[in-house]
Motif scaffolding. Structure first.
Motif, PDB file in Angstrom:
ATOM      1  N   LYS A 121       0.836  -1.190   0.000  1.00  0.00           N
ATOM      2  CA  LYS A 121       0.000   0.000   0.000  1.00  0.00           C
ATOM      3  C   LYS A 121       0.870   1.239   0.000  1.00  0.00           C
ATOM      4  O   LYS A 121       0.594   2.228  -0.668  1.00  0.00           O
ATOM      5  N   SER A 178     -14.604  -9.828   9.196  1.00  0.00           N
ATOM      6  CA  SER A 178     -13.541 -10.296   8.319  1.00  0.00           C
ATOM      7  C   SER A 178     -12.767  -9.143   7.742  1.00  0.00           C
ATOM      8  O   SER A 178     -13.338  -8.140   7.326  1.00  0.00           O
ATOM      9  N   SER A 179     -11.518  -9.302   7.720  1.00  0.00           N
ATOM     10  CA  SER A 179     -10.684  -8.338   7.016  1.00  0.00           C
ATOM     11  C   SER A 179     -10.233  -8.991   5.729  1.00  0.00           C
ATOM     12  O   SER A 179     -10.528 -10.143   5.445  1.00  0.00           O
ATOM     13  N   THR A 180      -9.529  -8.232   4.974  1.00  0.00           N
ATOM     14  CA  THR A 180      -9.167  -8.769   3.669  1.00  0.00           C
ATOM     15  C   THR A 180      -8.175  -9.893   3.769  1.00  0.00           C
ATOM     16  O   THR A 180      -8.289 -10.893   3.086  1.00  0.00           O
ATOM     17  N   VAL A 196      -3.589 -15.605  -2.948  1.00  0.00           N
ATOM     18  CA  VAL A 196      -4.670 -14.984  -3.698  1.00  0.00           C
ATOM     19  C   VAL A 196      -4.775 -13.522  -3.372  1.00  0.00           C
ATOM     20  O   VAL A 196      -4.988 -12.685  -4.237  1.00  0.00           O
ATOM     21  N   GLU A 197      -4.586 -13.251  -2.135  1.00  0.00           N
ATOM     22  CA  GLU A 197      -4.738 -11.862  -1.755  1.00  0.00           C
ATOM     23  C   GLU A 197      -3.696 -10.995  -2.440  1.00  0.00           C
ATOM     24  O   GLU A 197      -3.951  -9.861  -2.792  1.00  0.00           O
ATOM     25  N   PHE A 234      -3.438 -10.871  -7.109  1.00  0.00           N
ATOM     26  CA  PHE A 234      -4.229 -10.131  -8.076  1.00  0.00           C
ATOM     27  C   PHE A 234      -4.384  -8.697  -7.645  1.00  0.00           C
ATOM     28  O   PHE A 234      -4.860  -8.422  -6.535  1.00  0.00           O
ATOM     29  N   GLY A 235      -4.001  -7.891  -8.515  1.00  0.00           N
ATOM     30  CA  GLY A 235      -4.074  -6.446  -8.479  1.00  0.00           C
ATOM     31  C   GLY A 235      -4.643  -5.785  -7.249  1.00  0.00           C
ATOM     32  O   GLY A 235      -4.158  -5.976  -6.140  1.00  0.00           O
ATOM     33  N   PRO A 236      -5.642  -4.943  -7.440  1.00  0.00           N
ATOM     34  CA  PRO A 236      -6.117  -4.119  -6.338  1.00  0.00           C
ATOM     35  C   PRO A 236      -6.842  -4.933  -5.286  1.00  0.00           C
ATOM     36  O   PRO A 236      -7.568  -5.855  -5.594  1.00  0.00           O
ATOM     37  N   LYS A 237      -6.654  -4.549  -4.096  1.00  0.00           N
ATOM     38  CA  LYS A 237      -7.299  -5.255  -2.991  1.00  0.00           C
ATOM     39  C   LYS A 237      -8.531  -4.503  -2.559  1.00  0.00           C
ATOM     40  O   LYS A 237      -8.809  -3.392  -3.005  1.00  0.00           O
ATOM     41  N   LEU A 238      -9.210  -5.129  -1.679  1.00  0.00           N
ATOM     42  CA  LEU A 238     -10.321  -4.449  -1.057  1.00  0.00           C
ATOM     43  C   LEU A 238      -9.805  -3.767   0.196  1.00  0.00           C
ATOM     44  O   LEU A 238      -8.952  -4.310   0.885  1.00  0.00           O
ATOM     45  N   PRO A 239     -10.292  -2.618   0.465  1.00  0.00           N
ATOM     46  CA  PRO A 239      -9.810  -1.931   1.668  1.00  0.00           C
ATOM     47  C   PRO A 239     -10.232  -2.687   2.917  1.00  0.00           C
ATOM     48  O   PRO A 239     -11.292  -3.302   2.949  1.00  0.00           O
ATOM     49  N   PRO A 240      -9.412  -2.624   3.901  1.00  0.00           N
ATOM     50  CA  PRO A 240      -9.757  -3.346   5.121  1.00  0.00           C
ATOM     51  C   PRO A 240     -10.852  -2.621   5.876  1.00  0.00           C
ATOM     52  O   PRO A 240     -10.939  -1.390   5.825  1.00  0.00           O
ATOM     53  N   PRO A 241     -11.670  -3.377   6.529  1.00  0.00           N
ATOM     54  CA  PRO A 241     -12.668  -2.722   7.359  1.00  0.00           C
ATOM     55  C   PRO A 241     -11.975  -2.023   8.509  1.00  0.00           C
ATOM     56  O   PRO A 241     -10.894  -2.407   8.934  1.00  0.00           O
ATOM     57  N   SER A 242     -12.602  -1.053   9.008  1.00  0.00           N
ATOM     58  CA  SER A 242     -11.951  -0.196   9.996  1.00  0.00           C
ATOM     59  C   SER A 242     -11.866  -0.914  11.329  1.00  0.00           C
ATOM     60  O   SER A 242     -12.468  -1.953  11.557  1.00  0.00           O
ATOM     61  N   ALA A 257     -17.844  -4.529   6.759  1.00  0.00           N
ATOM     62  CA  ALA A 257     -17.423  -3.500   5.818  1.00  0.00           C
ATOM     63  C   ALA A 257     -18.338  -3.519   4.609  1.00  0.00           C
ATOM     64  O   ALA A 257     -18.702  -4.578   4.127  1.00  0.00           O
ATOM     65  N   VAL A 268      -7.089  -6.014 -14.400  1.00  0.00           N
ATOM     66  CA  VAL A 268      -5.857  -5.735 -13.677  1.00  0.00           C
ATOM     67  C   VAL A 268      -4.664  -5.774 -14.624  1.00  0.00           C
ATOM     68  O   VAL A 268      -3.597  -5.264 -14.309  1.00  0.00           O
ATOM     69  N   GLY A 310      -3.637   0.934  -3.962  1.00  0.00           N
ATOM     70  CA  GLY A 310      -3.671  -0.497  -3.640  1.00  0.00           C
ATOM     71  C   GLY A 310      -5.043  -1.100  -3.628  1.00  0.00           C
ATOM     72  O   GLY A 310      -5.181  -2.309  -3.743  1.00  0.00           O
ATOM     73  N   TYR A 311      -6.032  -0.264  -3.499  1.00  0.00           N
ATOM     74  CA  TYR A 311      -7.358  -0.818  -3.303  1.00  0.00           C
ATOM     75  C   TYR A 311      -8.205  -0.637  -4.541  1.00  0.00           C
ATOM     76  O   TYR A 311      -8.012   0.289  -5.320  1.00  0.00           O
ATOM     77  N   GLU A 313     -15.995   1.925   5.390  1.00  0.00           N
ATOM     78  CA  GLU A 313     -16.073   0.952   6.474  1.00  0.00           C
ATOM     79  C   GLU A 313     -17.482   0.369   6.538  1.00  0.00           C
ATOM     80  O   GLU A 313     -17.951  -0.177   5.556  1.00  0.00           O
TER      81      GLU A 313
END
Lengths: 974, 333
Positions: free
Chosen positions: A759, A840-842, A864-865, A868-876, B40, B184, B249-250, B310
């Motif tokens: 990131k 769950s977080s990413t 897997v995480e 592949f390219g862009p990830k999902l943002p982590p939950p807060s 989320a 991607v 990144g996201y 979030e």
């Protein structure tokens, strides 16, 4: 869900609600029948007076309209709607037949003038005029002649442009002698309509011209032909009836000199044909067969019904002078003869319209007397023994019976001489104009040499009795025919009545069948021609078996003895035929046909036809922000038919079976298949970085590998790769599993770190990584490369590499030490969510969930995480704690800020690190591509693993690398 | 908007001399905040008419909300993993959603039942969309394929698999007969069904989101190099480039405003960035929160924006509730 209960009240309502019922409201009474009234649209009552008299009252006292009568149509101003006004034309009230009377053109499709042939066609006109003479009202065409269109039809104009002239015929120019000058003008042959009545001069055959004199090498246009006017005969009059001649009837013929039509008929016609004026002119009056002598005619001595004149008869024996000015001249005998011949016709009497005299007399029909019956003839019929008609399929019983009685046995198919099936392939080829088929021309060539030899022997030695009965060429013929055509065989076998001949024929073919089958030990199922008749099939198979054993009497022995002779012979024929036709292909047909090499070509892979262009150029264009032509590529793409249908779009490629991008088959194991992204056989994008500045170690090594590969044989590479793979396989899983099992928290930290790293990385670094991932070359390439490298290493074992390796590992360790204080933070931020396992977080849920599952799967999920390219943002953090509060607590705020700070810090650190690496890269750029590549590639993965076996950095050997590769591969297959 | 934009030349011409350019109509005031209580929120989407919203939660649920009232209407559960994207049919009778469990689910809106569960993707499904008549569901997955599922037949196999992408599909959009996918592998692909053509635009950086403009002449694509690009659809030329946000990144969304006047994009710094489409200047930097703005959706007709951060979904409007905004309201900077 808790919120569901309160949300139930918030449903959307549709429609208009019913009026709420009031309790004290009286109930509505039903309306009685007599009070149910019907009103029209103006509110007036309408009386119902019964269904049979028209229902409700209407109009004025049940009449139509009003008191004044018809209801006047309400005035509607047409000012606004002029365009819509309906114009009633008079045509609407007219019959179609009357249009022409009032000069209204028909609205149907007719031939336009341009294409109609209503022009002045002299010949056609002439023909018409001729025929008009025979019409009931002669001179019918007068009007049409007077009114003639000025334009020529297009066909005529075309012909004219091609050099055609009026009066000429159409066709190639004829070489013919010039017509001699005739005193009587151009008398021609005018087909069948030529009236030869007494005028022998018109009989100028073309043959006549041959005898005439003319210069050589002069060609002439072909003679024009007067078309026949095929008018149906409409009257009830007899053939040859001629109507009233208006010329004579009305004008008396006197003044009719100028117009052809108004001449007496015979004259007119002869004039029409350019004939000379003949004989005496009649006085006038009504002439013809329709009427007798008119009342006004004064010459009573005329015959009443038919007037004939002496001029119609010849007065001189031997004919008049020919009229060609050659009378008295000693013309050639032939000419005379011809003339005489035609002259004969004139004495046969009047010839009907449309008929000519036959040139050749009809030959007399010779009638033979019926044969004399023998004396002892007794008219009693003797019946022949019955033949099983049912066995003759395809023929009606009656017919079969008839055939039987007539010929003794039924002929299956009467071969038509010269029919389609009688021709051999050569003849058909000649007919069709095809080229000779490539391949052996003779059957003998098709046979194997030994077969040929055997056949020859057979023919020469053992077949003496057969050859006696049937000469050798016959068997040869049989051979040929057997191969060429089944139909001819059948026809010949069944159709030939000559039995002796047939026998010999049969024998020859039996020999052939024997030759074909002898010695062949095929256990495989051959074609079963008599499948429908099991017993017959069994007999046939017996026959075949005997043939295979080389039994000469195979046929006779295998035939059914319990049937009639005729059936036996038939079956014999069939068996021989079948055995020849379906003979084992090894002998005859194998040389003509090539067997498919493989049913399923496993070695080829489908590759899209249109390859994408060079990525380098595109990358350059992107860097220069020159989007457009450089970055745009367009392919042909075939959507599925159903997809088009669902999208309501016509199929862009109707009738095309392709779906998606057009594919071509290519060799699967060809290295170039994967190396060449572009057509120019350049190394693909992944190994070659678009920018030199962004060069990753992957790329370098890729290039190196490429070069290496060029030197080495790709096949051996692959083989060695496969070998190595199998060797390392068992070793691989164990250490990995142990490491991950023991080091899970650690690895998780690493993962988290790497995630943050990713990131927080610098721009290009990011891109680089993604670039690597997105353009990953297929596994085979990797295998080949790394197998090669490991081989190389094991053989050459460069110390520099291991040194570098060490150095790098040390680096990583250092890094870890540096990052130690942050690790807690780093760990906390994402894993705060992971600790609460519900949310769950990413990254973490994967690891947590799959921790107890197989090791490979853990690796998978982690991979897997990152793969592949862009990830999902982590939950807060708030979320991870339960997510109930929407307002952030100060503690969280702090944490977040800390996190961001950490990030910043880390960024810096990473930056540094990256610089370091870069330096390193430059340093060992040359000899250390692959290892770096790998270790960089899977940052998290390898870092964790390296962590686990970090104590012995030297151990990062080829096995290790292969292990990693394997894990990568398993991810791919997942 | 597109009338004033001379496509291809980069020259902008005003067709009508407007006396004074209107102040940007941007959704800059927070109207509602919904706490979705579903983990989320991975994506938030308006329905076809903009009256309802769909939120995809990481707790495997999909929720339907009334936008105006901010109330929950229905919860759809049936996915095996977090829901990543959803779409509503034009007639609001059906929903489709995709999830990390590699499935695509077609829902019946009223009953909340699973009409069809479509399996076939080899990896998590990133994006899903109905076509215009809801006869086809198109889903793009991390396995690099777009699958076209038939909703009319009982077939469980896709009608067609578009496997041209070399890497995962991150975003797809369907307008009429055109399908836009962002992958991607750094390429934006446009499948034209009517012409039977595939246009590939190379962007080089991994694409996170693609959009069609409302007039259908341009495509918008955001990529991980923190850039949003506006490309001419027919030629592939770049008409605009929008920078300033952070997207590294996201997988974050971008979109165009309902009247094509502005380009909006999520950012990792907790803002929604809003650029003027023509000028390319930053018109609004909407502070949504401190975390990453995961998803956003612009109202199809009105100036109304949904953002997801979030576990919350926020609705932004032109005017604050009950108070009339005037133009001197400064833009947030």
């Amino acid at each position: 869900m808790a919120s569901d209960s309160d949300s139930d009240e918030d449903f959307v309502t549709y429609g208009t609600p019913l009026e709420p019922l009031e309790e004290d409201e009286p109930l509505k009474k039903p309306v009685p029948l007599h009070e149910q009234t019907v009103k029209d649209e103006k509110g007036r009552y309408q009386r119902f007076h019964g269904a049979f008299t028209g229902g409700f009252s209407a109009g004025y006292f049940n009449t139509v309209g009003t008191k004044e009568g018809w209801a006047p149509s309400t005035f509607v101003s047409s000012r606004q709607q002029k365009a819509e006004k309906q114009h009633v034309r008079p045509e609407d009230f007219m019959d179609d037949e009357d249009f022409s009377e009032h000069g209204i053109a028909p609205r149907e499709i007719t031939t336009s003038q341009e294409f109609s042939s209503g022009r002045k066609d002299a010949v056609r006109e002439k023909a018409r005029a001729v025929n008009a003479q025979a019409a009931l009202i002669p001179g019918d065409t007068l009007l049409e002649e007077l009114i003639s269109p000025a334009r020529l039809s297009i066909g005529v104009e075309l012909l004219r442009k091609m050099g055609w002239k009026e009066g000429q015929g159409v066709g190639p120019r004829v070489k013919r002698k010039a017509r001699r000058q005739q005193t009587k003008g151009s008398s021609r042959v005018h087909g069948v309509v030529l009236p030869p009545a007494g005028s022998e001069d018109s009989e100028q055959e073309e043959d006549d011209d041959d005898e005439e004199f003319a210069p050589e090498n002069v060609t002439f246009a072909p003679k024009d032909v007067t078309p026949v006017d095929f008018n149906p005969k409409v009257g009830v009059q007899g053939l040859g009836y001629r109507g009233l001649d208006p010329g004579l009837a009305l004008l008396g013929g006197g003044a009719a000199e100028h117009i052809d039509l108004f001449r007496p008929q015979s004259d007119t016609r002869s004039r029409l044909f350019g004939g000379a004026q003949r004989g005496s002119r009649r006085g006038g009056g009504v002439a013809g067969q329709a009427f007798g002598v008119g009342a006004l005619e004064d010459d009573d001595d005329e015959e009443v019904y038919h007037r004939d004149s002496m001029s119609r008869y010849d007065t001189v024996l031997g004919g008049e002078e020919p009229g060609d000015g050659l009378y008295g001249w000693t013309a050639p005998q032939q000419y005379k003869k011809k003339a005489e011949k035609s002259k004969d016709a004139s004495y046969l009497g009047k010839i009907l319209e449309g008929f000519t005299l036959a040139q050749k007399p009809v030959r007399d029909k010779t009638i033979f007397p019926p044969p004399d019956l023998p004396r002892d003839y007794r008219p009693v019929h003797r019946f022949r023994p019955a033949v099983d008609v049912k066995s003759l399929s395809g023929v009606s019983p009656a017919l079969a019976e008839a055939l039987k009685t007539s010929r003794g046995h039924m002929v299956k198919e009467e071969p038509e001489q010269g029919g389609r099936h009688q021709l051999d392939s050569g003849q058909r080829r000649a007919l069709l104009g095809e080229d000779t088929l490539q391949g052996p021309s003779s059957v003998m060539e098709l046979l194997r040499p030994e077969d040929r030899e055997r056949l020859k022997n057979l023919r020469n030695s053992s077949n003496v009795p057969a050859t006696k009965a049937a000469p050798t060429p016959l068997s040869q013929d049989a051979l040929k025919s057997a191969v060429t055509l089944a139909g001819s065989l059948a026809a010949r076998a069944a159709g030939s009545a000559d039995h002796g001949h047939d026998r010999g024929h049969d024998h020859g073919r039996q020999q052939e069948a024997l030759a074909a089958w002898k010695g062949i030990q095929t256990t495989s199922q051959t074609f079963r021609p008599f499948e429908k008749n099991p017993s017959k099939q069994a007999r046939y198979e017996m026959y075949l078996n005997r043939l295979k054993q080389g039994d000469k009497d195979a046929l006779e022995q295998s035939l059914d003895s319990g049937v009639t002779e005729w059936e036996r012979s038939r079956e014999r024929d069939e068996f021989v035929r079948a055995s020849i036709l379906y003979r084992p292909s090894s002998s005859s047909l194998s040389s003509r046909f090539t067997r498919a090499k493989k049913e399923e070509d496993d070695n080829s892979v489908e590759v899209s036809r249109d390859e994408e262009g060079d990525v380098d150029d595109k990358q350059a264009a992107v860097n220069m922000k020159m989007f457009g032509k450089l970055t745009r590529e367009t392919f042909e793409w075939y959507p599925d038919k159903l997809l088009c249908k669902r999208f309501n779009v016509p199929d862009p490629y109707p009738g095309c079976g392709i779906v998606g991008l057009p594919k071509v088959k290519r060799d699967k194991f060809s290295v170039f298949n994967f190396l060449t992204v572009t057509e120019s056989r350049e190394p693909p994008a992944p190994p070659k970085p678009p920018e030199s500045g962004k060069r990753s170690r992957w790329d370098v090594s890729g290039q190196k590998a490429e070069e290496k590969k060029k030197e080495e044989d790709p096949l051996s590479e692959l083989l060695s790769a496969a070998r190595n793979q199998t060797e390392t396989k068992p070793e691989k899983t164990l250490p990995a599993s142990t490491s991950t099992n023991h080091q899970t928290p650690d690895s998780r930290t690493k993962e988290a770190k790497s995630a943050d790293q990713e990131k927080g990385n610098k721009d290009d670094q990011e891109e680089e990584e993604v670039e690597e991932e997105e353009n990953r070359p297929p596994m085979d390439l990797f295998k080949a490369i790394f197998a090669g490298s490991s081989d190389e290493k094991s053989s050459s074992s460069s110390e520099g590499e291991s040194e570098d390796e060490e150095e790098e590992v040390g680096d990583i360790k250092k890094e870890e030490v540096q990052g130690e204080p942050q690790l807690i933070n780093l760990f906390k931020v994402p894993s705060s969510s992971s600790s609460s396992s519900v949310t769950s977080s990413t990254t973490t849920p994967n690891t947590t969930s799959s921790r107890h599952t197989a090791v490979v799967s853990t690796q998978n999920s982690t991979q897997v995480e990152e793969e592949f390219g862009p990830k999902l943002p982590p939950p807060s953090a708030a979320l991870s704690r339960g997510g109930a509060t929407s307002i952030r607590s100060p503690a969280e705020e702090e944490k977040l800020s800390k996190r961001s700070k950490d990030k910043k810090h880390k960024n810096k650190k990473q930056h540094k690190h990256k610089k370091e690496k870069k330096k390193k890269k430059h340093k060992k750029h040359k000899h250390k591509g692959k290892q770096q590549k790998k270790s960089k590639k899977e940052t998290s993965d390898s870092s964790s693993e390296e962590d686990s076996d970090g104590g012995e950095p030297e151990q990062v050997s080829t096995e290790e690398l292969l292990k990693r590769l394997k894990s990568m591969k398993s991810h791919e297959t997942w | 908007m597109a009338a004033t934009l001379a496509v291809g030349s980069g020259v902008f011409v005003m067709t009508f001399p407007q006396p004074r350019p209107q102040a940007p109509q941007l959704p800059q005031h927070l109207l509602t905040t919904i706490d979705c209580q579903q983990g989320a929120v991975r994506a938030v989407r308006f329905n076809a008419d903009g009256n309802y919203a769909l939120s995809c939660g990481s707790d495997k649920s999909l929720k339907l909300w009334s936008v105006s009232r901010g109330t929950l209407l229905k919860t759809y559960s049936g996915h095996g993993y977090e829901v990543l994207d959803a779409d509503g049919s034009y007639d609001n009778s059906q929903l489709c959603s995709c999830s990390s469990d590699k499935t695509v689910i077609l829902w019946d809106v009223a009953t909340g039942q699973v009409t069809r569960k479509l399996r076939g993707h080899a990896g998590k499904v990133n994006c899903v969309q109905f076509n215009e008549e809801a006869t086809v569901i198109l889903s793009g997955s991390i396995d690099g394929t777009v699958r076209c599922w038939d909703t009319r037949s009982r077939r469980f196999e896709p009608i067609q698999i578009l496997d041209e992408a070399r890497d995962g599909i991150s975003s797809l959009k369907v307008v009429q007969h055109e399908l836009l996918t962002g992958s991607v592998d750094g390429r934006v692909r446009r499948y034209d069904l009517r012409m039977g053509q595939l246009h590939v635009d190379f962007i080089s950086s991994p694409i996170t989101c693609v959009c069609f403009s409302q007039d259908g002449q341009c495509t918008l694509s955001s990529s991980l190099d923190s850039t949003v690009r506006l490309l001419d659809k027919s030629t592939g030329e770049m008409l605009g480039e929008y920078k300033g946000h952070k997207m590294k990144g996201y997988k974050l969304d971008c979109c165009l405003s309902s009247k094509d006047t502005h380009v909006l994009s999520c950012s990792e710094d907790g803002h929604v960035y809003c650029w003027d489409l023509v000028e390319g200047s930053l018109s609004l930097k909407l502070p949504v929160g401190k975390a990453v703005v995961q998803s956003l959706s612009f109202h199809p007709t009105e100036t109304c924006l949904l953002t997801a951060m979030e576990g919350r979904v926020q609705l932004w409007g032109l005017e604050p509730e009950e108070t009339v905004k005037t133009e001197e309201d400064t833009m947030a900077s």
